[in-house]
Design a protein around this motif. Structure first.
Motif, PDB file in Angstrom:
ATOM      1  N   LEU A 207       0.820  -1.205   0.000  1.00 31.40           N
ATOM      2  CA  LEU A 207       0.000   0.000   0.000  1.00 31.40           C
ATOM      3  C   LEU A 207       0.859   1.262   0.000  1.00 31.40           C
ATOM      4  O   LEU A 207       2.042   1.224   0.347  1.00 31.40           O
ATOM      5  N   ILE A 208       0.255   2.372  -0.377  1.00 29.20           N
ATOM      6  CA  ILE A 208       0.923   3.673  -0.279  1.00 29.20           C
ATOM      7  C   ILE A 208       1.041   4.029   1.203  1.00 29.20           C
ATOM      8  O   ILE A 208       0.094   3.864   1.967  1.00 29.20           O
ATOM      9  N   ASN A 209       2.221   4.496   1.611  1.00 37.41           N
ATOM     10  CA  ASN A 209       2.480   4.796   3.032  1.00 37.41           C
ATOM     11  C   ASN A 209       2.097   3.606   3.908  1.00 37.41           C
ATOM     12  O   ASN A 209       1.303   3.714   4.842  1.00 37.41           O
ATOM     13  N   LYS A 210       2.673   2.449   3.576  1.00 38.72           N
ATOM     14  CA  LYS A 210       2.249   1.174   4.142  1.00 38.72           C
ATOM     15  C   LYS A 210       2.748   0.879   5.549  1.00 38.72           C
ATOM     16  O   LYS A 210       2.249  -0.032   6.214  1.00 38.72           O
ATOM     17  N   SER A 211       3.747   1.617   6.033  1.00 36.84           N
ATOM     18  CA  SER A 211       4.462   1.242   7.261  1.00 36.84           C
ATOM     19  C   SER A 211       3.558   0.936   8.440  1.00 36.84           C
ATOM     20  O   SER A 211       3.804   0.002   9.201  1.00 36.84           O
ATOM     21  N   LEU A 212       2.485   1.719   8.627  1.00 36.97           N
ATOM     22  CA  LEU A 212       1.641   1.575   9.813  1.00 36.97           C
ATOM     23  C   LEU A 212       0.333   0.843   9.542  1.00 36.97           C
ATOM     24  O   LEU A 212      -0.532   0.766  10.421  1.00 36.97           O
ATOM     25  N   LYS A 213       0.173   0.300   8.334  1.00 36.41           N
ATOM     26  CA  LYS A 213      -1.082  -0.400   8.012  1.00 36.41           C
ATOM     27  C   LYS A 213      -0.858  -1.703   7.256  1.00 36.41           C
ATOM     28  O   LYS A 213      -1.779  -2.235   6.636  1.00 36.41           O
ATOM     29  N   LEU A 214       0.363  -2.227   7.333  1.00 39.28           N
ATOM     30  CA  LEU A 214       0.705  -3.447   6.596  1.00 39.28           C
ATOM     31  C   LEU A 214       0.019  -4.662   7.202  1.00 39.28           C
ATOM     32  O   LEU A 214      -0.028  -4.820   8.426  1.00 39.28           O
ATOM     33  N   ILE A 215      -0.528  -5.518   6.350  1.00 33.89           N
ATOM     34  CA  ILE A 215      -1.187  -6.754   6.777  1.00 33.89           C
ATOM     35  C   ILE A 215      -0.476  -7.933   6.119  1.00 33.89           C
ATOM     36  O   ILE A 215      -0.095  -7.869   4.952  1.00 33.89           O
ATOM     37  N   PHE A 216      -0.314  -9.011   6.862  1.00 33.61           N
ATOM     38  CA  PHE A 216       0.350 -10.205   6.336  1.00 33.61           C
ATOM     39  C   PHE A 216      -0.486 -10.788   5.198  1.00 33.61           C
ATOM     40  O   PHE A 216      -1.710 -10.855   5.292  1.00 33.61           O
ATOM     41  N   PRO A 217       0.155 -11.202   4.095  1.00 32.90           N
ATOM     42  CA  PRO A 217      -0.618 -11.705   2.944  1.00 32.90           C
ATOM     43  C   PRO A 217      -1.289 -13.045   3.224  1.00 32.90           C
ATOM     44  O   PRO A 217      -0.775 -13.858   3.992  1.00 32.90           O
ATOM     45  N   SER A 218      -2.422 -13.245   2.601  1.00 34.78           N
ATOM     46  CA  SER A 218      -3.137 -14.518   2.736  1.00 34.78           C
ATOM     47  C   SER A 218      -2.445 -15.576   1.882  1.00 34.78           C
ATOM     48  O   SER A 218      -1.599 -15.276   1.036  1.00 34.78           O
ATOM     49  N   PHE A 219      -2.842 -16.832   2.086  1.00 34.65           N
ATOM     50  CA  PHE A 219      -2.273 -17.919   1.289  1.00 34.65           C
ATOM     51  C   PHE A 219      -2.788 -17.875  -0.152  1.00 34.65           C
ATOM     52  O   PHE A 219      -2.247 -18.553  -1.025  1.00 34.65           O
ATOM     53  N   GLN A 220      -3.832 -17.088  -0.411  1.00 33.53           N
ATOM     54  CA  GLN A 220      -4.274 -16.888  -1.790  1.00 33.53           C
ATOM     55  C   GLN A 220      -3.275 -15.997  -2.537  1.00 33.53           C
ATOM     56  O   GLN A 220      -3.110 -16.117  -3.745  1.00 33.53           O
ATOM     57  N   ILE A 221      -2.618 -15.109  -1.800  1.00 34.91           N
ATOM     58  CA  ILE A 221      -1.618 -14.226  -2.398  1.00 34.91           C
ATOM     59  C   ILE A 221      -0.272 -14.928  -2.483  1.00 34.91           C
ATOM     60  O   ILE A 221       0.364 -14.961  -3.541  1.00 34.91           O
ATOM     61  N   VAL A 222       0.181 -15.478  -1.356  1.00 37.15           N
ATOM     62  CA  VAL A 222       1.441 -16.237  -1.315  1.00 37.15           C
ATOM     63  C   VAL A 222       1.110 -17.645  -0.843  1.00 37.15           C
ATOM     64  O   VAL A 222       0.746 -17.840   0.319  1.00 37.15           O
ATOM     65  N   PRO A 223       1.216 -18.651  -1.711  1.00 36.91           N
ATOM     66  CA  PRO A 223       0.894 -20.032  -1.319  1.00 36.91           C
ATOM     67  C   PRO A 223       1.706 -20.474  -0.105  1.00 36.91           C
ATOM     68  O   PRO A 223       2.837 -20.024   0.102  1.00 36.91           O
ATOM     69  N   VAL A 224       1.123 -21.347   0.692  1.00 32.44           N
ATOM     70  CA  VAL A 224       1.755 -21.760   1.944  1.00 32.44           C
ATOM     71  C   VAL A 224       3.151 -22.336   1.719  1.00 32.44           C
ATOM     72  O   VAL A 224       4.053 -22.152   2.548  1.00 32.44           O
ATOM     73  N   GLU A 225       3.346 -23.025   0.581  1.00 36.18           N
ATOM     74  CA  GLU A 225       4.659 -23.630   0.327  1.00 36.18           C
ATOM     75  C   GLU A 225       5.727 -22.599  -0.010  1.00 36.18           C
ATOM     76  O   GLU A 225       6.924 -22.914  -0.032  1.00 36.18           O
ATOM     77  N   LEU A 226       5.317 -21.358  -0.275  1.00 41.05           N
ATOM     78  CA  LEU A 226       6.276 -20.294  -0.603  1.00 41.05           C
ATOM     79  C   LEU A 226       6.384 -19.241   0.500  1.00 41.05           C
ATOM     80  O   LEU A 226       7.169 -18.303   0.376  1.00 41.05           O
ATOM     81  N   ILE A 227       5.624 -19.417   1.582  1.00 43.28           N
ATOM     82  CA  ILE A 227       5.550 -18.349   2.579  1.00 43.28           C
ATOM     83  C   ILE A 227       6.881 -18.122   3.286  1.00 43.28           C
ATOM     84  O   ILE A 227       7.198 -17.004   3.704  1.00 43.28           O
ATOM     85  N   ARG A 228       7.703 -19.172   3.439  1.00 41.98           N
ATOM     86  CA  ARG A 228       8.993 -18.972   4.106  1.00 41.98           C
ATOM     87  C   ARG A 228       9.910 -18.072   3.284  1.00 41.98           C
ATOM     88  O   ARG A 228      10.717 -17.320   3.831  1.00 41.98           O
TER      89      ARG A 228
END
Length: 338
Positions: A207-228
């Motif tokens: 997001l724009i100016n993301k520092s204070l509003k960042l949310i961890f991505p879901s597994f739909q965005i980053v598959p569980v096998e790639l999350i590490r």
């Protein structure tokens, strides 16, 4: 009874039934000023579905399509050795044949080359890693379609990796901070202009100016096998490994900065992957009401588990952090945690 097509709509239907596609209709003199989407809507209105390509592309056509989707323009492609002998009309006919939408002149007039669709789908280690790194150290602009990364000069080689990965001719610029935080330090910065990449990153949580509003991505965005790999990218950007040794003991601590929501989910992912009951603690980083926290993980056994999970058998990482990891292993193995 169904609706009766107007004279204009009937002309479109008749052309379509005679094998003329919407894209070709838009190039006809009598339809000058209309876009292919106009004809698509008319055809859909009267129940005509888009034609599916009759055959899969052969190897030449597939390579041609791949380069076009990477962002190369047709005039650029006919100058390439692998497409020697191909004409503009032949390339366009292949794209039309396989239903590839033609880009606008605005997009094709780009001065720089870049893999615009790199973040469209996160399906490789590299994509997951760089998404995590951009979550930590990257940014997008409110105006324009700019994506940027700025690192200390000592990490310039890491930006050079990204330049190679994105197949871009954008250059890394160096600048010196003249006032404020970091005054006197030299930084290197890579700024790309890509509407597609910016849009993809926004859809992936950057997001724009993301520092204070960042949310961890879901597994739909980053598959569980790639999350590490995503977490390693984020750690390389916004994490640290500190070392202290009171009473002749070597102790290491991992620290990762972020929003409370982001760190809570990151902690859960690590805990589940490592099958640990508890893992570190999340603390407020400053005495204000802003959403800035840090996750600390102590104890050499837990630190070893986390670092091995992130870096073991990895193919992309920040060299400085990776060497820090190897140094930790050397000391930890020597002490055997006694």
């Amino acid at each position: 009874m169904g609706k009766t097509p107007t004279e204009f709509e009937q002309q479109v239907i008749d052309l379509y039934l005679n094998g003329i596609k919407p894209y070709s209709m838009a190039r006809m003199q009598k339809f000058r000023g209309y876009y292919p989407a106009t004809f698509d809507r008319i055809l859909q209105k009267y129940g005509y579905k888009k034609r599916v390509p009759k055959s899969l592309p052969n190897s030449f056509e597939q390579e041609l399509i791949s380069f076009y989707q990477l962002g190369y323009s047709v005039p650029q492609m006919i100058k390439m050795k692998q497409f020697e002998g191909a004409t503009l009309s032949r390339i366009y006919s292949v794209l039309i044949k396989h239903g590839i939408n033609r880009r606008s002149n605005k997009i094709n007039s780009r001065v720089h080359n870049v893999y615009h669709g790199f973040f469209t789908k996160i399906d490789t280690e590299e994509k997951a890693y760089w998404l995590g790194f951009i979550y930590a150290d990257g940014y997008i602009t409110k105006r324009g379609n700019y994506v940027g990364l700025a690192l200390a000069q000592r990490d310039k080689s890491h930006l050079e990796k990204l330049v190679r990965t994105l197949q871009t001719d954008y250059t890394i610029k160096e600048y010196k901070v003249t006032n404020g935080y970091g005054k006197g330090n030299t930084f290197c910065r890579l700024i790309l202009c890509s509407e597609i990449m910016k849009t993809d990153l926004v859809s992936k949580g950057v997001l724009i100016n993301k520092s204070l509003k960042l949310i961890f991505p879901s597994f739909q965005i980053v598959p569980v096998e790639l999350i590490r790999h995503f977490i390693r990218g984020y750690f390389d950007g916004d994490g640290s490994l500190s070392h202290y040794g009171p009473n002749n003991k070597n102790h290491f601590t991992i620290k990762i900065c972020g929003t409370y929501e982001f760190l809570s989910n990151l902690k859960s992912c690590l805990r589940d992957a490592l099958e640990l009951g508890g893992l570190g603690s999340i603390c407020k980083s400053t005495n204000n009401n802003k959403n800035n926290y840090y996750l600390t993980i102590g104890g050499n056994i837990q630190v070893t588990a986390v670092l091995n999970h992130l870096y073991k058998n990895a193919t992309i990482y920040l060299e400085r952090k990776y060497f820090r990891y190897l140094h930790f292993l050397q000391i930890a193995n020597k002490d055997s945690f006694n």
